[in-house]
Design a protein around this motif. Structure first.
Motif, mmCIF file in Angstrom:
data_model
loop_
_atom_site.group_PDB
_atom_site.id
_atom_site.type_symbol
_atom_site.label_atom_id
_atom_site.label_comp_id
_atom_site.label_asym_id
_atom_site.label_seq_id
_atom_site.Cartn_x
_atom_site.Cartn_y
_atom_site.Cartn_z
ATOM 1 N N GLN B 261 0.949 -1.126 -0.023
ATOM 2 C CA GLN B 261 -0.022 -0.006 0.049
ATOM 3 C C GLN B 261 0.925 1.120 -0.235
ATOM 4 O OE1 GLN B 261 -2.746 -0.353 3.296
ATOM 5 N NE2 GLN B 261 -3.449 -2.075 2.648
ATOM 6 N N GLN B 262 1.653 1.194 0.774
ATOM 7 C CA GLN B 262 2.941 2.369 0.645
ATOM 8 C C GLN B 262 3.715 2.713 -0.503
ATOM 9 O OE1 GLN B 262 3.402 4.141 3.654
ATOM 10 N NE2 GLN B 262 1.891 2.997 4.420
ATOM 11 N N HIS B 263 3.876 1.539 -1.441
ATOM 12 C CA HIS B 263 4.335 1.640 -2.534
ATOM 13 C C HIS B 263 3.799 1.070 -3.561
ATOM 14 C CE1 HIS B 263 8.385 2.642 -0.630
ATOM 15 N NE2 HIS B 263 7.778 2.285 0.397
ATOM 16 N N PRO B 264 2.506 1.644 -4.000
ATOM 17 C CA PRO B 264 1.764 1.016 -5.077
ATOM 18 C C PRO B 264 2.600 1.101 -6.575
ATOM 19 C CG PRO B 264 1.051 3.228 -4.751
ATOM 20 C CD PRO B 264 2.056 3.116 -3.688
ATOM 21 N N GLY B 265 2.368 0.012 -7.148
ATOM 22 C CA GLY B 265 3.295 -0.139 -8.107
ATOM 23 C C GLY B 265 4.418 -1.227 -8.088
ATOM 24 N N GLN B 266 4.851 -1.222 -6.781
ATOM 25 C CA GLN B 266 5.939 -2.260 -6.407
ATOM 26 C C GLN B 266 5.282 -3.773 -6.438
ATOM 27 O OE1 GLN B 266 9.364 -1.734 -6.018
ATOM 28 N NE2 GLN B 266 9.286 -4.221 -6.050
ATOM 29 N N ASP B 267 5.931 -4.264 -7.013
ATOM 30 C CA ASP B 267 5.562 -5.770 -6.882
ATOM 31 C C ASP B 267 6.457 -6.781 -5.889
ATOM 32 O OD1 ASP B 267 6.027 -8.744 -9.103
ATOM 33 O OD2 ASP B 267 4.202 -8.233 -7.996
ATOM 34 N N PHE B 268 5.642 -7.103 -5.052
ATOM 35 C CA PHE B 268 6.179 -8.076 -4.363
ATOM 36 C C PHE B 268 5.460 -9.639 -4.295
ATOM 37 C CE2 PHE B 268 8.512 -5.627 -1.284
ATOM 38 C CZ PHE B 268 7.680 -4.252 -1.306
ATOM 39 N N VAL B 269 6.670 -10.514 -4.461
ATOM 40 C CA VAL B 269 5.982 -11.993 -4.543
ATOM 41 C C VAL B 269 6.486 -12.452 -3.188
ATOM 42 C CG1 VAL B 269 6.580 -14.044 -5.721
ATOM 43 C CG2 VAL B 269 6.449 -11.980 -6.843
ATOM 44 N N LEU B 270 5.262 -13.028 -2.348
ATOM 45 C CA LEU B 270 5.577 -13.777 -1.277
ATOM 46 C C LEU B 270 5.647 -15.347 -1.604
ATOM 47 C CD1 LEU B 270 5.680 -13.798 1.964
ATOM 48 C CD2 LEU B 270 3.244 -13.680 1.781
ATOM 49 N N LEU B 293 11.652 -4.810 3.783
ATOM 50 C CA LEU B 293 10.795 -4.822 2.653
ATOM 51 C C LEU B 293 10.827 -3.280 2.140
ATOM 52 C CD1 LEU B 293 7.881 -7.011 3.700
ATOM 53 C CD2 LEU B 293 9.445 -7.354 1.969
ATOM 54 N N THR B 294 10.951 -2.206 2.975
ATOM 55 C CA THR B 294 10.986 -0.835 2.606
ATOM 56 C C THR B 294 12.159 -0.610 1.893
ATOM 57 O OG1 THR B 294 9.774 -0.464 4.609
ATOM 58 C CG2 THR B 294 10.521 1.419 3.131
ATOM 59 N N ASN B 295 13.171 -0.954 2.406
ATOM 60 C CA ASN B 295 14.545 -0.991 1.811
ATOM 61 C C ASN B 295 14.503 -1.523 0.279
ATOM 62 O OD1 ASN B 295 15.793 0.410 3.807
ATOM 63 N ND2 ASN B 295 17.113 -1.138 4.653
ATOM 64 N N ALA B 296 14.105 -2.643 0.191
ATOM 65 C CA ALA B 296 14.021 -3.346 -1.108
ATOM 66 C C ALA B 296 12.977 -2.565 -1.976
ATOM 67 C CB ALA B 296 13.292 -4.785 -0.944
ATOM 68 N N ALA B 297 11.893 -2.078 -1.510
ATOM 69 C CA ALA B 297 11.070 -1.110 -2.518
ATOM 70 C C ALA B 297 11.940 0.083 -2.847
ATOM 71 C CB ALA B 297 9.800 -0.737 -1.806
ATOM 72 N N LYS B 298 12.697 0.749 -1.923
ATOM 73 C CA LYS B 298 13.369 2.002 -2.227
ATOM 74 C C LYS B 298 14.400 1.736 -3.233
ATOM 75 C CE LYS B 298 13.067 4.224 2.332
ATOM 76 N NZ LYS B 298 13.999 4.203 3.475
ATOM 77 N N TYR B 299 15.375 0.642 -2.781
ATOM 78 C CA TYR B 299 16.460 0.373 -3.541
ATOM 79 C C TYR B 299 16.307 -0.629 -4.529
ATOM 80 C CZ TYR B 299 18.154 3.047 0.402
ATOM 81 O OH TYR B 299 18.365 4.029 1.360
ATOM 82 N N ASP B 301 14.831 -0.251 -7.575
ATOM 83 C CA ASP B 301 14.786 0.016 -8.942
ATOM 84 C C ASP B 301 13.623 -0.254 -9.627
ATOM 85 O OD1 ASP B 301 17.163 -0.298 -11.727
ATOM 86 O OD2 ASP B 301 16.174 1.328 -10.916
ATOM 87 N N GLY B 302 12.397 -0.641 -8.913
ATOM 88 C CA GLY B 302 11.159 -0.925 -9.413
ATOM 89 C C GLY B 302 10.830 -2.044 -9.771
ATOM 90 N N LYS B 303 12.134 -3.103 -9.731
ATOM 91 C CA LYS B 303 11.881 -4.456 -10.016
ATOM 92 C C LYS B 303 11.209 -5.130 -9.109
ATOM 93 C CE LYS B 303 15.632 -4.009 -13.127
ATOM 94 N NZ LYS B 303 16.929 -3.411 -12.687
ATOM 95 N N SER B 304 10.861 -6.636 -9.222
ATOM 96 C CA SER B 304 10.143 -7.367 -8.299
ATOM 97 C C SER B 304 11.055 -7.847 -7.127
ATOM 98 C CB SER B 304 9.629 -8.474 -9.030
ATOM 99 O OG SER B 304 8.870 -9.339 -8.327
ATOM 100 N N VAL B 305 10.202 -7.805 -6.120
ATOM 101 C CA VAL B 305 10.975 -8.109 -4.933
ATOM 102 C C VAL B 305 10.273 -9.503 -4.275
ATOM 103 C CG1 VAL B 305 11.407 -7.799 -2.496
ATOM 104 C CG2 VAL B 305 11.521 -5.770 -4.153
ATOM 105 N N THR B 306 11.066 -10.400 -4.133
ATOM 106 C CA THR B 306 10.787 -11.547 -3.563
ATOM 107 C C THR B 306 10.988 -11.881 -2.041
ATOM 108 O OG1 THR B 306 11.483 -12.688 -5.737
ATOM 109 C CG2 THR B 306 10.917 -14.137 -4.000
#
Lengths: 126, 395
Positions: B261-270, B293-299, B301-306
């Motif tokens: 919710q804080q980073h709409p558009g950021q893809d997270f895969v759980l 997770l916030t760091n992963a979203a910030k740094y 580069d817009g790519k998906s985070v697992t």
């Protein structure tokens, strides 16, 4: 606190340059509420790109400490181009007096910014 | 006359290594033991029937007096004799002279003890040893003193560093707080000004938007203050961990939702399944996951985070992998330190304490955070915590 009650309509654009999202948005809201047109930049590079690409704003409100190109560096760039050097700049900063002294700006506004000081400064130039 | 005595003496001397002289009271040397003869630099044979007066240096009267006092003695009379040996060297000896036999007139037994060079060396040796000990003791004392001084210096330097770190922290803290406070103040000022000058503008929509802006800044301030408090608690060793049964997968899922919710558009895969149950401090683990997770979203580069949650033996692991800007090898060791950021972008907010706090929290759970990263390729942060407290009480 007393306020001038007459609303204003203004020409010209105020350019706000500050890396902090909250401060930038708050300043923009405060100015647009007073019917000023506002443009924003998050660092010196964005600001320079804006200034070089269109008509000059009536005023630049410039934060000094920013990542990437900071306020001092932007001022250096502006000073090198006569067209840009003429644009009024007010430095908005919490930086120390020693740091501020290094700056040759029309005026310095210290943080925390008071709303009436902000509005008075903008009105004087726009 | 004295033959039997001499024979007996010579026999006796074969079993004794002492320097002994058999002399007549008139100074005639009747026999000498081998070691006594050595003192004279002569053989026993050649010494026989010599006169002590010839063999000794010094006044003959003194010698005669000594010999006669030995002849009259009931015990051993101490004396000092100066021997002349063949090479004309003088050898000082102590002498214990006594009457050996009263039958023969003045048969004296002189027991020699050389005032040996060796003695002198022994004494000298002792003196040297004493001096060496003294020097050693003094050096040890100096070394101990130096060690104490160095220890004090280290302690002072460490204290200075701690003070400087705290000053820097306070300066960063006050600086970072200034921005959200300023933004909040502007919003409130605008509300106030409008209420006074243009109350007709106070529509629900407008007022609601202003209130939302204000709340955003308040939340920012809350987070910063909370980090500040955490740091002071952690520094004072007061961070307590309250364990309760927790499903780490569910906690992670909740945090992923929040960050989405804080980073709409950021893809997270759980990745993973519910049921990773252990005894942890749920709120603190949330804090750790939120930071990662916030760091992963910030740094990222817009790519998906697992985000992968798993149970491995009696440990639970959470891996957060991004494919963003990554961290340079030189910085990897530093990022968990206070105030360190491998990226110095201050508009990302926070004091740069997130990872440090996260590490303290994980350590308080008996676990570990590790990181692997490649600049330009991304980073993988891995949290591993034991499922429950092992053995004794946690500090």
């Amino acid at each position: 606190m007393t306020y001038d009650k007459a609303p204003h309509r203004h020409d010209g654009v105020v350019l706000i340059v500050d890396d902090d999202d909250g401060v930038r948005e708050a300043m923009r809201d405060a100015l647009t509420d007073e019917s000023y047109q506002v443009a924003c930049a998050a660092d010196g590079r964005e600001a320079l790109a804006y200034l070089e690409s269109g008509p000059p704003p009536c005023l630049v409100l410039l934060d000094l400490t920013m990542p990437g190109m900071n306020g001092w560096e932007l001022l250096d760039h502006l000073a090198q181009k006569p067209a840009l050097a003429a644009i009024p700049v007010i430095v908005v900063t919490g930086a120390s007096p020693a740091q501020r002294a290094l700056v040759s700006a029309t005026r310095v506004m210290s943080k925390p910014i008071e709303l009436d000081v902000l509005l008075a400064n903008v009105e004087a130039h726009c | 006359m004295t033959t039997i005595a001499v024979q007996q003496f010579e026999l006796f001397c074969r079993h004794v290594s002492e320097p002994l002289l058999l002399a007549a009271a008139d100074g005639r040397l009747l026999a000498a033991s081998r070691s006594a003869a050595r003192l004279f630099g002569r053989s026993c044979e050649t010494l026989k029937d010599s006169s002590l007066h010839d063999l000794l240096d010094g006044s003959s009267q003194a010698l005669a007096d000594y010999l006669s006092s030995c002849a009259r003695s009931t015990g051993a009379i101490p004396g000092r004799l100066c021997l002349k040996n063949g090479a004309e060297e003088r050898r000082l000896v102590h002498c214990q002279g006594s009457l050996l036999s009263a039958d023969e007139r003045g048969l004296l037994l002189l027991r020699l003890r050389s005032v040996d060079e060796a003695n002198r060396f022994v004494i000298l040796g002792q003196k040297i040893q004493e001096l060496a000990n003294e020097v050693l003791l003094r050096r040890e004392a100096e070394a101990a003193q130096r060690a104490l001084y160095e220890e004090a210096e280290r302690a002072r330097a460490a204290a200075e560093l701690a003070v400087r770190a705290r000053e820097e922290f306070l300066s960063i803290a006050s600086h970072e707080l200034r921005n959200p406070l300023n933004a909040l103040k502007l919003v409130a000022s605008t509300l106030h000004r409008t209420a006074v000058t243009r109350p007709e503008r106070l529509s629900p929509a407008w007022t609601g938007a202003k209130a939302e802006r204000a709340l955003e800044q308040i939340v920012r301030i809350e987070r910063l203050v909370s980090e500040l408090l955490d740091v002071s608690r952690l520094t004072a060793g007061r961070l307590t961990v309250e364990r309760e049964p927790v499903d780490l997968f569910e906690v992670t899922r909740a945090v992923v939702e929040h960050v989405r919710q804080q980073h709409p558009g950021q893809d997270f895969v759980l990745v993973g399944e519910a049921g990773v149950v252990g005894e942890w401090d749920a709120m603190r683990m949330e804090q750790v996951l939120l930071n990662l997770l916030t760091n992963a979203a910030k740094y990222g580069d817009g790519k998906s985070v697992t985000v992968a949650v798993a149970r491995v033996g009696d440990e639970a692991t959470v891996e957060v992998r991004d494919h963003g800007i990554g961290i340079a090898a030189d910085d990897l060791g530093r990022i968990f330190e206070r105030f360190e950021r491998a990226v110095s972008a201050r508009n990302h907010g926070g004091f740069g304490l997130g990872l440090w706090i996260a590490r303290q929290i994980v350590a308080a759970h008996g676990g570990e955070i590790t990181v692997e990263s490649r600049p330009g390729r991304g980073s993988t942060f891995r949290v591993a915590v034991p499922l429950r407290e092992s053995g004794g009480a946690a500090t």
